[in-house]
Design a protein around this motif. Structure first.
Motif, PDB file in Angstrom:
ATOM      1  N   TYR A 135       0.848  -1.190   0.000  1.00 37.12           N
ATOM      2  CA  TYR A 135       0.000   0.000   0.000  1.00 37.12           C
ATOM      3  C   TYR A 135       0.886   1.243   0.000  1.00 37.12           C
ATOM      4  CZ  TYR A 135      -3.816  -3.141   1.178  1.00 37.12           C
ATOM      5  OH  TYR A 135      -4.732  -4.152   1.149  1.00 37.12           O
ATOM      6  N   LEU A 136       0.394   2.266  -0.674  1.00 36.62           N
ATOM      7  CA  LEU A 136       1.124   3.520  -0.809  1.00 36.62           C
ATOM      8  C   LEU A 136       0.226   4.660  -0.364  1.00 36.62           C
ATOM      9  CD1 LEU A 136       3.606   5.058  -2.096  1.00 36.62           C
ATOM     10  CD2 LEU A 136       2.222   5.163  -4.154  1.00 36.62           C
ATOM     11  N   SER A 137       0.811   5.607   0.324  1.00 36.36           N
ATOM     12  CA  SER A 137       0.075   6.794   0.734  1.00 36.36           C
ATOM     13  C   SER A 137       0.938   8.019   0.430  1.00 36.36           C
ATOM     14  CB  SER A 137      -0.236   6.723   2.229  1.00 36.36           C
ATOM     15  OG  SER A 137      -0.965   7.860   2.626  1.00 36.36           O
ATOM     16  N   LEU A 138       0.320   9.060  -0.061  1.00 36.42           N
ATOM     17  CA  LEU A 138       1.034  10.291  -0.388  1.00 36.42           C
ATOM     18  C   LEU A 138       0.511  11.422   0.490  1.00 36.42           C
ATOM     19  CD1 LEU A 138       3.001  11.899  -2.181  1.00 36.42           C
ATOM     20  CD2 LEU A 138       1.101  12.217  -3.777  1.00 36.42           C
ATOM     21  N   VAL A 139       1.402  11.982   1.276  1.00 39.37           N
ATOM     22  CA  VAL A 139       1.089  13.145   2.111  1.00 39.37           C
ATOM     23  C   VAL A 139       1.673  14.341   1.365  1.00 39.37           C
ATOM     24  CG1 VAL A 139       1.448  14.212   4.365  1.00 39.37           C
ATOM     25  CG2 VAL A 139       1.186  11.727   4.188  1.00 39.37           C
ATOM     26  N   SER A 140       0.794  15.148   0.783  1.00 44.22           N
ATOM     27  CA  SER A 140       1.307  16.146  -0.162  1.00 44.22           C
ATOM     28  C   SER A 140       0.830  17.568   0.087  1.00 44.22           C
ATOM     29  CB  SER A 140       0.908  15.735  -1.586  1.00 44.22           C
ATOM     30  OG  SER A 140      -0.500  15.654  -1.688  1.00 44.22           O
ATOM     31  N   HIS A 141       0.504  17.888   1.312  1.00 47.52           N
ATOM     32  CA  HIS A 141      -0.015  19.222   1.582  1.00 47.52           C
ATOM     33  C   HIS A 141       0.810  20.006   2.599  1.00 47.52           C
ATOM     34  CE1 HIS A 141      -3.510  16.999  -0.020  1.00 47.52           C
ATOM     35  NE2 HIS A 141      -3.706  18.136  -0.662  1.00 47.52           N
ATOM     36  N   PHE A 142       2.107  19.737   2.656  1.00 47.30           N
ATOM     37  CA  PHE A 142       2.941  20.493   3.594  1.00 47.30           C
ATOM     38  C   PHE A 142       3.086  21.938   3.109  1.00 47.30           C
ATOM     39  CE2 PHE A 142       4.653  16.198   4.547  1.00 47.30           C
ATOM     40  CZ  PHE A 142       4.446  16.188   5.920  1.00 47.30           C
ATOM     41  N   ASP A 143       2.941  22.846   4.033  1.00 47.99           N
ATOM     42  CA  ASP A 143       3.180  24.249   3.712  1.00 47.99           C
ATOM     43  C   ASP A 143       4.677  24.505   3.651  1.00 47.99           C
ATOM     44  OD1 ASP A 143       0.550  25.128   3.494  1.00 47.99           O
ATOM     45  OD2 ASP A 143       0.379  25.507   5.658  1.00 47.99           O
ATOM     46  N   ASP A 200      -6.894   6.489   5.970  1.00 46.24           N
ATOM     47  CA  ASP A 200      -7.252   5.479   4.963  1.00 46.24           C
ATOM     48  C   ASP A 200      -6.148   4.427   4.858  1.00 46.24           C
ATOM     49  OD1 ASP A 200      -8.907   4.459   2.784  1.00 46.24           O
ATOM     50  OD2 ASP A 200      -7.268   5.146   1.486  1.00 46.24           O
ATOM     51  N   PHE A 201      -4.916   4.870   4.876  1.00 42.11           N
ATOM     52  CA  PHE A 201      -3.762   3.962   4.848  1.00 42.11           C
ATOM     53  C   PHE A 201      -3.790   3.039   6.069  1.00 42.11           C
ATOM     54  CE2 PHE A 201       0.645   3.103   6.106  1.00 42.11           C
ATOM     55  CZ  PHE A 201       1.157   2.531   4.951  1.00 42.11           C
ATOM     56  N   ILE A 202      -4.040   3.607   7.234  1.00 40.76           N
ATOM     57  CA  ILE A 202      -4.092   2.824   8.473  1.00 40.76           C
ATOM     58  C   ILE A 202      -5.182   1.757   8.388  1.00 40.76           C
ATOM     59  CG2 ILE A 202      -4.700   2.955  10.930  1.00 40.76           C
ATOM     60  CD1 ILE A 202      -3.235   5.729  10.914  1.00 40.76           C
ATOM     61  N   ALA A 203      -6.341   2.117   7.858  1.00 36.99           N
ATOM     62  CA  ALA A 203      -7.446   1.157   7.733  1.00 36.99           C
ATOM     63  C   ALA A 203      -7.044  -0.047   6.875  1.00 36.99           C
ATOM     64  CB  ALA A 203      -8.671   1.846   7.133  1.00 36.99           C
ATOM     65  N   LEU A 250       1.387   7.636  12.579  1.00 36.58           N
ATOM     66  CA  LEU A 250       1.082   6.218  12.383  1.00 36.58           C
ATOM     67  C   LEU A 250       1.296   5.417  13.662  1.00 36.58           C
ATOM     68  CD1 LEU A 250       2.721   5.626   8.874  1.00 36.58           C
ATOM     69  CD2 LEU A 250       0.278   5.880   9.391  1.00 36.58           C
ATOM     70  N   ALA A 251       2.422   5.634  14.320  1.00 38.77           N
ATOM     71  CA  ALA A 251       2.773   4.862  15.518  1.00 38.77           C
ATOM     72  C   ALA A 251       1.762   5.057  16.645  1.00 38.77           C
ATOM     73  CB  ALA A 251       4.171   5.245  15.993  1.00 38.77           C
ATOM     74  N   ALA A 252       1.092   6.199  16.678  1.00 36.92           N
ATOM     75  CA  ALA A 252       0.086   6.452  17.713  1.00 36.92           C
ATOM     76  C   ALA A 252      -1.231   5.738  17.413  1.00 36.92           C
ATOM     77  CB  ALA A 252      -0.155   7.955  17.840  1.00 36.92           C
ATOM     78  N   ARG A 253      -1.368   5.183  16.193  1.00 36.97           N
ATOM     79  CA  ARG A 253      -2.656   4.627  15.787  1.00 36.97           C
ATOM     80  C   ARG A 253      -2.629   3.171  15.332  1.00 36.97           C
ATOM     81  NH1 ARG A 253      -2.092   9.717  15.514  1.00 36.97           N
ATOM     82  NH2 ARG A 253      -3.816  11.133  15.897  1.00 36.97           N
ATOM     83  N   ILE A 254      -1.444   2.594  15.218  1.00 35.56           N
ATOM     84  CA  ILE A 254      -1.340   1.192  14.818  1.00 35.56           C
ATOM     85  C   ILE A 254      -0.507   0.429  15.847  1.00 35.56           C
ATOM     86  CG2 ILE A 254      -1.603   1.660  12.339  1.00 35.56           C
ATOM     87  CD1 ILE A 254       1.426   1.435  12.053  1.00 35.56           C
ATOM     88  N   ILE A 258       6.000  10.311   1.482  1.00 40.12           N
ATOM     89  CA  ILE A 258       5.471   9.092   0.868  1.00 40.12           C
ATOM     90  C   ILE A 258       5.585   7.968   1.876  1.00 40.12           C
ATOM     91  CG2 ILE A 258       5.789   7.418  -1.001  1.00 40.12           C
ATOM     92  CD1 ILE A 258       6.901   9.740  -2.675  1.00 40.12           C
ATOM     93  N   VAL A 259       4.517   7.191   2.003  1.00 38.76           N
ATOM     94  CA  VAL A 259       4.483   6.066   2.937  1.00 38.76           C
ATOM     95  C   VAL A 259       4.227   4.807   2.115  1.00 38.76           C
ATOM     96  CG1 VAL A 259       3.425   5.123   5.006  1.00 38.76           C
ATOM     97  CG2 VAL A 259       3.467   7.601   4.670  1.00 38.76           C
TER      98      VAL A 259
END
Length: 168
Positions: free
Chosen positions: A58-66, A82-85, A124-128, A162-163
């Protein structure tokens, strides 16, 4: 008919011999078996893929950094949720890579991309269940841009994380 078969056999034999003469492929681990040959090429097919076909990726893109920030925005939190799910019931390896745009010094951008990777890892570590995962944090600064341009839009696209999850 005999002439035809003979011609086909000779052509096939010559083709096979030509292939063997021009391209000798031997892996590193087998090269000692061919001491008397000069081997210059190695068979790429012998390299085993690192991901088996039945494993989930699975791939996740975090792309909204200011600009100059490492704070997750609501859009990115939704993406990570969504990635965590998808991975919550799996075990595996998670690679997180942080990036920046070209603005700033190389040293500063490396540190900023590290902070972006770290904030994603912490989220992620706080939720998985972290015992089910190995984490690898990478940071590239400005070295791997998605868009090689100097515009506001290009800069925004290059400020990302990118995750990648690979099932164990």
């Amino acid at each position: 008919m005999k002439v035809f078969l003979r011609t086909v056999c000779i052509t096939l034999l010559l083709t096979l011999m030509a292939g063997c003469v021009t391209d000798t492929y031997v892996s590193d681990e087998n090269i000692d078996k061919f001491d008397d040959l000069s081997v210059k090429k190695f068979l790429i097919a012998e390299i085993q893929p690192t991901v088996e076909p039945e494993k989930k990726i699975y791939l996740s893109l975090v792309s909204h950094f200011d600009f100059d920030k490492s704070i997750l925005k609501p859009e990115d939190i939704a993406e990570l949720d969504d990635f965590i799910a998808k991975v919550i019931n799996l075990k595996g390896h998670i690679v997180i890579a942080g990036h920046t745009d070209y603005q700033g010094s190389d040293d500063y951008n490396e540190k900023l991309s590290f902070r972006r990777s770290t904030v994603i890892q912490q989220y992620l570590a706080a939720r998985i269940p972290v015992e089910n995962y190995t984490f690898e944090v990478a940071y590239f600064g400005e070295n791997n841009p998605i868009v090689k341009a100097h515009s506001l839009k290009a800069n925004a696209l290059n400020r990302r994380g990118i995750v990648i999850f690979t099932q164990a």
